[in-house]
Structure formats: C-alpha cells, structure tokens
Write a protein that holds these residues in place. Structure first.
Motif, short mmCIF file in Angstrom:
data_model
loop_
_atom_site.label_atom_id
_atom_site.label_comp_id
_atom_site.label_asym_id
_atom_site.label_seq_id
_atom_site.Cartn_x
_atom_site.Cartn_y
_atom_site.Cartn_z
N PRO A 52 0.80 -1.23 0.00
CA PRO A 52 0.00 0.00 0.00
C PRO A 52 0.83 1.28 0.00
CG PRO A 52 -0.85 -1.58 1.60
CD PRO A 52 0.47 -2.11 1.13
N GLU A 53 1.98 1.27 0.66
CA GLU A 53 2.80 2.48 0.72
C GLU A 53 3.56 2.73 -0.57
OE1 GLU A 53 5.08 3.47 4.26
OE2 GLU A 53 4.19 1.72 5.24
N LEU A 54 3.96 1.66 -1.24
CA LEU A 54 4.73 1.81 -2.48
C LEU A 54 3.82 1.89 -3.70
CD1 LEU A 54 7.60 -0.71 -1.69
CD2 LEU A 54 7.72 1.79 -1.63
N ALA A 55 2.97 0.88 -3.86
CA ALA A 55 2.00 0.83 -4.97
C ALA A 55 2.65 1.17 -6.31
CB ALA A 55 0.83 1.78 -4.69
N LEU A 56 3.77 0.51 -6.61
CA LEU A 56 4.48 0.76 -7.86
C LEU A 56 3.76 0.05 -9.00
CD1 LEU A 56 8.07 0.37 -6.41
CD2 LEU A 56 6.95 2.50 -7.06
N ASP A 57 2.77 0.73 -9.56
CA ASP A 57 1.86 0.11 -10.51
C ASP A 57 2.18 0.38 -11.97
OD1 ASP A 57 1.21 2.78 -10.53
OD2 ASP A 57 -0.72 2.52 -9.52
N TYR A 58 3.28 1.10 -12.25
CA TYR A 58 3.59 1.45 -13.63
C TYR A 58 5.08 1.30 -13.92
CZ TYR A 58 4.20 4.31 -17.84
OH TYR A 58 4.55 4.75 -19.09
N CYS A 59 5.39 0.54 -14.97
CA CYS A 59 6.77 0.40 -15.44
C CYS A 59 6.94 1.35 -16.63
CB CYS A 59 7.06 -1.04 -15.85
SG CYS A 59 8.68 -1.28 -16.61
N SER A 60 7.67 2.42 -16.42
CA SER A 60 7.81 3.43 -17.48
C SER A 60 8.88 3.06 -18.50
CB SER A 60 8.17 4.79 -16.87
OG SER A 60 9.50 4.79 -16.36
N ASN A 61 9.87 2.28 -18.07
CA ASN A 61 10.98 2.03 -18.97
C ASN A 61 11.68 0.73 -18.58
OD1 ASN A 61 12.92 2.85 -21.07
ND2 ASN A 61 14.35 3.00 -19.37
N ALA A 62 12.09 -0.02 -19.61
CA ALA A 62 12.92 -1.21 -19.41
C ALA A 62 13.98 -1.20 -20.49
CB ALA A 62 12.09 -2.48 -19.48
N THR A 63 15.21 -1.44 -20.11
CA THR A 63 16.29 -1.40 -21.10
C THR A 63 17.32 -2.48 -20.78
OG1 THR A 63 17.88 0.06 -22.21
CG2 THR A 63 17.72 0.25 -19.83
N GLY A 64 18.12 -2.82 -21.77
CA GLY A 64 19.16 -3.82 -21.59
C GLY A 64 20.53 -3.18 -21.54
N VAL A 65 21.47 -3.90 -20.93
CA VAL A 65 22.87 -3.48 -20.87
C VAL A 65 23.73 -4.72 -21.10
CG1 VAL A 65 24.64 -2.27 -19.56
CG2 VAL A 65 22.23 -1.78 -19.10
N ASP A 66 24.77 -4.55 -21.89
CA ASP A 66 25.71 -5.65 -22.15
C ASP A 66 27.01 -5.35 -21.42
OD1 ASP A 66 27.13 -7.78 -23.14
OD2 ASP A 66 27.49 -6.89 -25.11
N TRP A 67 27.42 -6.27 -20.55
CA TRP A 67 28.68 -6.14 -19.81
C TRP A 67 29.60 -7.28 -20.21
CZ3 TRP A 67 29.16 -1.69 -17.28
CH2 TRP A 67 28.02 -1.05 -16.80
N PRO A 68 30.49 -7.07 -21.20
CA PRO A 68 31.42 -8.14 -21.61
C PRO A 68 32.40 -8.48 -20.49
CG PRO A 68 31.31 -6.36 -23.23
CD PRO A 68 30.63 -5.86 -22.00
N GLY A 69 33.00 -9.66 -20.60
CA GLY A 69 34.03 -10.03 -19.63
C GLY A 69 35.20 -9.07 -19.69
N LYS A 70 35.89 -8.93 -18.58
CA LYS A 70 37.02 -8.00 -18.54
C LYS A 70 38.11 -8.52 -17.61
CE LYS A 70 34.91 -5.16 -14.90
NZ LYS A 70 34.47 -3.79 -14.51
N GLU A 71 39.33 -8.11 -17.91
CA GLU A 71 40.47 -8.47 -17.08
C GLU A 71 40.64 -7.42 -15.99
OE1 GLU A 71 44.47 -10.38 -18.43
OE2 GLU A 71 44.81 -8.22 -18.33
N VAL A 72 40.74 -7.89 -14.76
CA VAL A 72 40.87 -7.00 -13.61
C VAL A 72 42.22 -7.22 -12.95
CG1 VAL A 72 39.93 -6.37 -11.35
CG2 VAL A 72 38.38 -7.02 -13.22
N THR A 73 42.93 -6.15 -12.71
CA THR A 73 44.21 -6.20 -12.00
C THR A 73 44.03 -5.69 -10.59
OG1 THR A 73 45.43 -5.83 -14.07
CG2 THR A 73 46.62 -5.43 -12.02
N GLU A 74 44.49 -6.45 -9.62
CA GLU A 74 44.35 -6.03 -8.23
C GLU A 74 45.56 -6.46 -7.42
OE1 GLU A 74 40.72 -7.81 -6.94
OE2 GLU A 74 41.46 -9.86 -7.09
N LYS A 75 45.75 -5.78 -6.31
CA LYS A 75 46.86 -6.09 -5.42
C LYS A 75 46.34 -6.92 -4.25
CE LYS A 75 49.62 -1.99 -6.54
NZ LYS A 75 50.67 -2.78 -7.25
N VAL A 76 47.05 -8.00 -3.95
CA VAL A 76 46.68 -8.87 -2.84
C VAL A 76 47.89 -9.11 -1.94
CG1 VAL A 76 44.88 -10.04 -4.17
CG2 VAL A 76 47.18 -10.96 -4.18
#
Length: 212
Positions: A52-76
């Motif tokens: 009742p407090e939120l009542a999110l009854d309308y989806c105005s927008n939906a979109t896609g995103v592509d996140w390709p694999g990536k190489e990550v460098t980090e210090k351990v």
C-alpha cells in the motif's frame, strides 16, 4: 517516498528469502537501485506493486545493458618465505571477470505520484545462460520493451506472453546492441557508405585468407 535503502528493508521484512542487493550510484544524482535475484524476482515485483505504501503500478521504462568479460588487476597480500622467514608481501594478480547481460526497470506509482524505483536483474553469462523472468505479468507496459531487449541484446524472458523479435526480422541471427556485434559488409537499404563497406570487406578477406 521511501529511499532505496528503506525499500530494501521493507522487502527483506516481507520476503526474508528474497535475494535483493543495493546497488549504489556515486554520481550527484545518487539514484540507487535494487539488484534482484532472478529466482525470487517475481515475488519481489508482486510485493512492490501491491504494497500500500509503495503501490508501484507502472513500469515506465525497461532497457538492456551488455557487460562483456574484462580483465581486472588487483593487489593482494600473500605470505611468503623470504630469507628463511615468513613475510607478508603485496603482489599484483590478474583475473577475468565473466561478462553478463543486465535488464533495468524504472517503476512509478500512479496512485501516489512518486518514483522512480530502479530494479536490475543479471544473467549468469552472455552465452548459454541468458534467461530472466518476464515482468510483463506484473507490469503489462514491460511487454514490448522486453521484446526489444530480447531482440537487441538476446535476453530470454521466461513467462513472456509473446516473446519474438520486434525490430529485426525473424531470420536475423545476432543482437545488434551487443558490444561485440560486428556490422555486415553490406546493408539491405540504399544508399550504403560504399567506401566503408569496401574497407570492411577487405579486412574480412584478409582475416579469412580469401583472395579475389
């Protein structure tokens, strides 16, 4: 309207088993979002619409995103034996983070005139595990937008009432909004950028070893 943090707590209270995480936005807009686990996403969607407090009854927008694999460098920090004694040293390591596809929804309440609330879902990878639940049964406005995401990104929406291409033709085999999509050597419409077409064709011939 409740903040994203407050909505997260309300979801956890109503649905303790739901997998929901807060995704923070460090920009000045600070429009944080909620990342849903696909297995419990429909239950969360139903709660957001019917609460009742939120009542999110309308989806105005939906979109896609592509996140390709990536190489990550980090210090351990690792423990090594140096000159006969154990020492903690810092090393630089590289690892590959696998890619995934993501769908983002913006929700509003027409009843309370508030929003948006931003939801996210992510696939397991970009190849053979690209299925997510469709929100069309909860928000009918998502129907055509999920079809567009399916067409252009390749996300398969389980439970969608009419999942088929909406922009590309049925025989089209690729997804043009993927970041690794390669344009064809020629197009079906005119005029074509002839010089660019020839350049791409020559590059493909060189790679494949085809000679004129």
């Amino acid at each position: 309207m409740k903040s994203a943090e407050e909505i997260l707590q309300a979801i956890k209270l109503a649905l303790p088993e739901a997998g929901v995480e807060l995704v923070t936005n460090p920009s000045p807009a600070a429009q944080h979002s909620l990342l849903l686990a696909p297995a419990t996403a429909m239950a969360v969607a139903g709660f957001l619409r019917e609460d009742p407090e939120l009542a999110l009854d309308y989806c105005s927008n939906a979109t896609g995103v592509d996140w390709p694999g990536k190489e990550v460098t980090e210090k351990v920090k690792v423990t090594k034996v140096v000159d006969g004694a154990e020492q903690v040293v810092e090393e630089t390591v590289k690892r590959v983070e696998p890619g995934y596809l993501e769908v983002v929804y913006h929700l509003f309440s027409m009843r309370h005139k508030h929003g948006p609330v931003v939801l996210r879902m992510r696939t397991v990878n970009r190849t053979d595990q690209v299925e997510l639940p469709s929100f069309t049964p909860v928000w009918r406005a998502a129907e055509f937008q999920e079809r567009e995401i399916f067409d252009l990104y390749g996300i398969v929406f389980a439970g969608h009432p009419d999942l088929r291409r909406i922009l590309m033709w049925d025989g089209f085999e690729d997804h043009p909004m993927r970041r690794d999509y390669v344009d064809p050597d020629d197009y079906e419409y005119e005029p074509t950028p002839h010089d660019e077409v020839l350049k791409r064709a020559e590059q493909h011939k060189a790679v494949s070893g085809v000679t004129a």
